[in-house]
Design a protein around this motif. Structure first.
Motif, short mmCIF file in Angstrom:
data_model
loop_
_atom_site.label_atom_id
_atom_site.label_comp_id
_atom_site.label_asym_id
_atom_site.label_seq_id
_atom_site.Cartn_x
_atom_site.Cartn_y
_atom_site.Cartn_z
N PHE A 181 0.82 -1.21 0.00
CA PHE A 181 0.00 0.00 0.00
C PHE A 181 0.86 1.27 0.00
O PHE A 181 0.37 2.35 0.34
N ARG A 184 -0.28 5.55 -2.76
CA ARG A 184 -1.71 5.77 -2.71
C ARG A 184 -2.33 5.71 -4.11
O ARG A 184 -1.82 6.29 -5.05
N GLY A 185 -3.43 4.98 -4.22
CA GLY A 185 -4.11 4.87 -5.50
C GLY A 185 -3.46 3.88 -6.45
O GLY A 185 -3.94 3.69 -7.56
#
Length: 349
Positions: A181, A184-185
Motif C-alpha cells: 500500500f 496511494r491509488g
C-alpha cells in the motif's frame, strides 16, 4: 554516480515499472531537473539529452512488462467475458450449440458448460447464503496461477467475487496475499504459497483484496463481507452434513431449504405446504433451542417430497426430524424424531 548508472537504476526499480507511462515520464523528468546544473552555457542542452535518454530507458523497461498487466486485476473494471479457443474439436462443437453449452442449475441459474467445474459450488452458494448470483463470467485469476486456469467471477446482489479452484486438496489453504500500500491509488499485490505464471506480478487493485480459503478453493474479493459469507456457508454445510451422516443420510441427495421459503414454490409440494414450512415451530415441544446450537435446517430429498430437519446442540447431540404434510388439517407434523451423540460444535463444550 554518473547519469547512465542513475538512469539504469531508475529503469530497474520495481515500483517505477508498474506505473502508467505519463506518471513514469513525469517522475523521471523531475528527477533529472533536480540533478541538472543550472549554470553555464549548456544548461539548455543537457535536459533535452537526458530526457531522450530517459525515454529510451523507460521504453525498454515497459517493453518487458506485460501489456495486459495494468488491466489484469481491477475490481472496478469489467473482466474479459469471452472464452478462449477450445482445446479440442469436441469442446468446440459443444460451445457451438447453445442447447448444450448452457445448463440451468436447480435454482434456475444458467451455467455455461465451460464453467461446469464451478457449478456445484455455485449451487451451494445459492442454497446456503443470501447471495443471489446474477452472472457468471471468466475471472482474470484464471491467468495468474501455474497450477490452475479454473476460475470464475460471480456477479451477485452484493458485488463481485472471484473463485479459484486448485487441483489438489488443501492447496488453496497454502495461498496468502502479500499487498503493498506504499503508493496511494496504486495498490499492488502478489501471492505466496503458490507458483505464479511468468510476468503476472505485481497485480493491481483499487483497494484491499480479501481472501478466504477452504481446501482447494480460493475466494477473492474487494468486499470483506464475502469472507464471512463463505466461512458461514461451509460451516453450516459441514455441520448439517455431519448430522445427516450420523443418521445414514447423504446430504448430496437433499436440497437445503432456506427459511422462510414462504413465497417460493417447491416442486412436488402443495403451495400451502411450502408456505407453512418453518424450521422452528414444530420442534418447540421436542427440544429447547439455546444460544450456540446449530439452527435447525430444513432439507427436501431431491426428486421426492421427503422433508427432514437436522439439528445439533452445542454439546454435540444430533437430532433428525422427519416431517409429514397433513393435507386434511393443512399442517406439518413430526412423523419421526431420532437423536444420537455427535461432535460438539465448540471445543471444551
Amino acid at each position: 554516480m554518473d547519469i547512465d548508472q542513475r538512469m539504469t537504476e531508475l529503469g530497474k526499480a520495481k515500483r517505477e515499472a508498474a506505473m502508467p507511462d505519463r506518471i513514469q515520464l513525469a517522475r523521471l523528468k523531475n528527477a533529472i531537473r533536480k540533478k541538472t546544473p543550472k549554470q553555464g552555457v549548456r544548461t539548455g542542452v543537457i535536459p533535452v539529452s537526458l530526457v531522450l535518454c530517459a525515454l529510451v530507458v523507460m521504453i525498454g523497461v515497459l517493453a518487458g512488462f506485460p501489456a495486459e498487466q495494468g488491466e489484469l486485476l481491477s475490481f472496478q473494471k469489467e473482466p474479459p467475458q469471452t472464452a478462449g479457443t477450445p482445446k479440442n474439436p469436441v469442446a468446440a462443437q459443444k460451445q457451438a450449440s447453445p442447447s448444450q453449452a448452457m445448463m440451468p442449475n436447480e435454482s434456475g441459474l444458467v451455467v455455461e458448460e465451460k464453467f461446469a467445474f464451478a457449478a456445484e459450488l455455485i449451487e451451494l452458494v445459492q442454497e446456503y447464503t443470501e447471495l443471489e448470483v446474477k452472472k457468471i463470467t471468466d475471472s482474470p485469476f484464471s491467468k495468474v496461477f501455474k497450477d490452475t486456469s479454473q476460475a470464475v467471477l460471480l456477479e451477485t446482489n452484493r458485488g463481485k467475487v472471484d473463485l479459484v479452484f486448485f487441483p489438489n486438496p488443501g492447496q488453496a489453504e497454502k495461498v496468502e496475499i502479500d499487498e503493498d500500500f506504499a503508493v496511494r491509488g496504486n495498490i499492488t499485490f502478489t501471492f505466496t504459497g503458490a507458483e505464479l505464471r511468468d510476468g503476472v506480478a505485481p497485480l493491481r487493485a483499487k483497494g484491499p483484496t480479501y481472501q478466504f480459503t477452504h481446501d482447494n478453493l480460493l475466494v477473492l474479493s474487494s468486499n470483506s463481507e464475502f469472507v464471512s459469507d463463505f466461512r458461514n456457508m461451509f460451516t453450516s454445510y459441514e455441520n448439517y452434513r455431519e448430522v445427516l451422516r450420523n443418521f445414514g443420510l447423504n446430504i448430496n441427495e437433499y436440497k437445503y431449504l432456506k427459511w422462510p421459503e414462504g413465497k417460493q414454490k417447491i416442486a412436488g409440494l402443495p403451495e400451502k405446504a411450502a408456505e407453512e414450512l418453518s424450521p422452528v415451530w414444530w420442534i418447540r415441544d421436542e427440544v429447547k433451542l439455546r444460544a450456540g446450537d446449530l439452527f435447525p435446517g430444513l432439507f427436501i430429498k431431491r426428486g421426492s417430497v421427503e422433508v427432514v430437519s437436522a439439528y445439533k446442540t452445542v454439546e454435540g447431540i444430533d437430532h433428525l426430524f422427519r416431517l409429514k404434510w397433513d393435507e386434511q388439517n393443512a399442517v406439518w407434523t413430526i412423523s419421526e424424531h431420532q437423536s444420537k451423540s455427535g461432535k460438539a460444535l465448540y471445543k471444551g463444550k
